[in-house]
Every structure is written in structure tokens, then in C-alpha cells.
Design a protein around this motif. Structure first.
Motif, short mmCIF file in Angstrom:
data_model
loop_
_atom_site.label_atom_id
_atom_site.label_comp_id
_atom_site.label_asym_id
_atom_site.label_seq_id
_atom_site.Cartn_x
_atom_site.Cartn_y
_atom_site.Cartn_z
N ASN A 1 46.39 -9.92 34.01
CA ASN A 1 47.06 -11.21 33.98
C ASN A 1 48.16 -11.31 35.04
O ASN A 1 48.43 -12.39 35.57
CB ASN A 1 47.64 -11.48 32.60
CG ASN A 1 46.56 -11.71 31.56
OD1 ASN A 1 45.47 -12.20 31.88
ND2 ASN A 1 46.82 -11.35 30.32
N ALA A 2 48.79 -10.21 35.36
CA ALA A 2 49.85 -10.23 36.36
C ALA A 2 49.31 -10.54 37.75
O ALA A 2 50.01 -11.09 38.59
CB ALA A 2 50.58 -8.89 36.38
N LYS A 3 48.04 -10.19 37.98
CA LYS A 3 47.41 -10.42 39.28
C LYS A 3 46.46 -11.60 39.27
O LYS A 3 45.79 -11.88 40.27
CB LYS A 3 46.65 -9.16 39.72
CG LYS A 3 47.53 -7.95 39.96
CD LYS A 3 46.69 -6.76 40.41
CE LYS A 3 47.57 -5.55 40.70
NZ LYS A 3 46.77 -4.37 41.13
N ASN A 4 46.36 -12.30 38.13
CA ASN A 4 45.42 -13.43 38.01
C ASN A 4 44.00 -13.02 38.43
O ASN A 4 43.31 -13.77 39.12
CB ASN A 4 45.89 -14.63 38.83
CG ASN A 4 47.12 -15.29 38.26
OD1 ASN A 4 47.46 -15.11 37.09
ND2 ASN A 4 47.81 -16.07 39.08
N THR A 5 43.59 -11.85 38.01
CA THR A 5 42.32 -11.28 38.46
C THR A 5 41.47 -10.86 37.27
O THR A 5 41.99 -10.32 36.28
CB THR A 5 42.57 -10.08 39.38
OG1 THR A 5 43.31 -10.51 40.52
CG2 THR A 5 41.26 -9.47 39.85
N VAL A 6 40.17 -11.11 37.39
CA VAL A 6 39.21 -10.67 36.39
C VAL A 6 38.19 -9.76 37.08
O VAL A 6 37.86 -9.96 38.25
CB VAL A 6 38.52 -11.88 35.70
CG1 VAL A 6 37.71 -12.72 36.69
CG2 VAL A 6 37.66 -11.43 34.53
N TYR A 7 37.74 -8.76 36.35
CA TYR A 7 36.80 -7.77 36.88
C TYR A 7 35.53 -7.74 36.03
O TYR A 7 35.56 -8.07 34.85
CB TYR A 7 37.44 -6.38 36.86
CG TYR A 7 38.77 -6.30 37.57
CD1 TYR A 7 39.96 -6.41 36.85
CD2 TYR A 7 38.85 -6.12 38.94
CE1 TYR A 7 41.19 -6.35 37.48
CE2 TYR A 7 40.07 -6.06 39.59
CZ TYR A 7 41.24 -6.17 38.85
OH TYR A 7 42.46 -6.11 39.48
N LEU A 8 34.46 -7.27 36.64
CA LEU A 8 33.23 -7.02 35.91
C LEU A 8 32.65 -5.70 36.40
O LEU A 8 32.18 -5.61 37.53
CB LEU A 8 32.21 -8.15 36.11
CG LEU A 8 30.95 -8.04 35.26
CD1 LEU A 8 31.29 -8.25 33.78
CD2 LEU A 8 29.88 -9.04 35.70
N GLN A 9 32.74 -4.69 35.55
CA GLN A 9 32.14 -3.39 35.85
C GLN A 9 30.70 -3.42 35.34
O GLN A 9 30.47 -3.63 34.14
CB GLN A 9 32.92 -2.27 35.17
CG GLN A 9 32.31 -0.89 35.38
CD GLN A 9 32.37 -0.43 36.83
OE1 GLN A 9 33.38 -0.60 37.50
NE2 GLN A 9 31.28 0.16 37.31
N MET A 10 29.77 -3.23 36.24
CA MET A 10 28.35 -3.31 35.89
C MET A 10 27.71 -1.94 36.09
O MET A 10 27.67 -1.42 37.21
CB MET A 10 27.64 -4.35 36.77
CG MET A 10 28.28 -5.72 36.69
SD MET A 10 27.37 -6.97 37.61
CE MET A 10 27.60 -6.38 39.28
N ASN A 11 27.25 -1.34 35.00
CA ASN A 11 26.60 -0.03 35.02
C ASN A 11 25.14 -0.17 34.60
O ASN A 11 24.75 -1.18 34.01
CB ASN A 11 27.32 0.93 34.09
CG ASN A 11 28.76 1.18 34.50
OD1 ASN A 11 29.11 1.12 35.68
ND2 ASN A 11 29.61 1.45 33.53
N SER A 12 24.37 0.86 34.87
CA SER A 12 22.95 0.88 34.48
C SER A 12 22.25 -0.41 34.89
O SER A 12 21.53 -1.03 34.10
CB SER A 12 22.82 1.09 32.97
OG SER A 12 23.46 2.28 32.57
N LEU A 13 22.46 -0.80 36.12
CA LEU A 13 21.91 -2.07 36.60
C LEU A 13 20.39 -2.06 36.63
O LEU A 13 19.76 -1.03 36.91
CB LEU A 13 22.47 -2.40 37.97
CG LEU A 13 23.90 -2.96 37.94
CD1 LEU A 13 24.58 -2.81 39.29
CD2 LEU A 13 23.89 -4.41 37.50
N LYS A 14 19.81 -3.22 36.32
CA LYS A 14 18.37 -3.40 36.27
C LYS A 14 17.97 -4.48 37.30
O LYS A 14 18.77 -5.34 37.64
CB LYS A 14 17.95 -3.87 34.89
CG LYS A 14 18.38 -2.96 33.75
CD LYS A 14 18.02 -3.57 32.41
CE LYS A 14 18.47 -2.70 31.26
NZ LYS A 14 18.12 -3.30 29.94
N PRO A 15 16.73 -4.46 37.74
CA PRO A 15 16.29 -5.51 38.68
C PRO A 15 16.52 -6.92 38.13
O PRO A 15 16.82 -7.84 38.90
CB PRO A 15 14.80 -5.20 38.85
CG PRO A 15 14.70 -3.73 38.64
CD PRO A 15 15.69 -3.42 37.56
N GLU A 16 16.41 -7.08 36.83
CA GLU A 16 16.61 -8.41 36.24
C GLU A 16 18.08 -8.85 36.25
O GLU A 16 18.38 -9.99 35.88
CB GLU A 16 16.06 -8.47 34.81
CG GLU A 16 16.53 -7.36 33.91
CD GLU A 16 15.52 -6.22 33.82
OE1 GLU A 16 14.97 -5.82 34.87
OE2 GLU A 16 15.29 -5.73 32.68
#
Length: 120
Positions: free
Chosen positions: A73-88
Motif C-alpha cells: 500500500n505504501a508503494k501503490n503496487t500490486v504483485y502477482l507471483q505465478m508458479n507452476s505455469l501452464k500453457p492455458e
């Protein structure tokens, strides 16, 4: 002028990981929910994950256990950590924020999108 700028997309092999970031900038008074959506060719844009200012999280069933959303919240930033990625998981990923600028009314803002391609 409020902007959402995403980064971190790219090409990754199946089973790999990527981390997306989205920073909100400009004259912002307050940010409520933030989230990630994605759109694959020929498909509708769909929810991936959302997070409230207080940290309540919602995931699409298709990414539960593989993706993790977080925010600073201090940086006004959101993250998305994506693991075990699939072609879909291949799609353009869009950041979304429900926010109030200093000089405008509350509404949803969208980033420009970042391409994620999962392929061997």
C-alpha cells in the motif's frame, strides 16, 4: 492523471514462474481493491485474483494454489507471483484498481496489459 503500469510479463516454459508488478501513479487520494485479470485470444477478459486494501484475497479456481497476489500500500503496487505455469495461462494480463484521484471521482482504472506466454 492516474496511470497503472504493469511489468514482468514474458515467455516461460511450462512449470516455470513469473512475477508481475503493477504500480499506480499520479494524483491518487486512495486505492481500494486491486487485482489482475487476463484475456486469451478469442476469450472474454476473466478475473485472476483480487486483493482489498485490508488484504482480503479472492482467486479464480483455475489459479488457486499456483498464483499469489499481494500488494504494498505504501508503494501503490500490486504483485502477482505465478508458479507452476501452464500453457492455458497464456494471455494478456491486466492490472485493475478501484481508486479515488484527488481531482476526480472514484472509478476503476486499467493498465495497458502485459503478455504472458507459456510454451516449450
Amino acid at each position: 492523471q492516474v496511470q497503472l503500469v504493469e511489468s514482468g510479463g514474458g515467455l516461460v516454459q511450462p512449470g516455470g514462474s513469473l512475477r508481475l508488478s503493477c504500480a499506480a501513479s499520479g494524483s491518487i487520494f486512495s486505492i481500494y481493491d486491486m487485482g489482475w485479470y487476463r484475456q486469451a485470444p478469442g476469450n472474454e477478459r476473466e478475473l485472476v485474483a483480487t486483493i482489498t486494501r485490508g488484504g482480503i484475497i479472492n482467486y479464480a479456481d483455475s489459479v488457486k494454489g499456483r498464483f499469489t497476489i499481494s500488494r504494498d500500500n505504501a508503494k501503490n503496487t500490486v504483485y502477482l507471483q505465478m508458479n507452476s505455469l501452464k500453457p492455458e495461462d497464456t494471455a494478456v494480463y491486466y492490472c485493475n484498481a478501484d481508486l479515488v484521484p484527488f481531482t476526480a471521482t472514484r472509478r476503476y482504472y486499467w493498465g495497458q496489459g502485459t503478455q504472458v506466454t507459456v510454451s516449450s
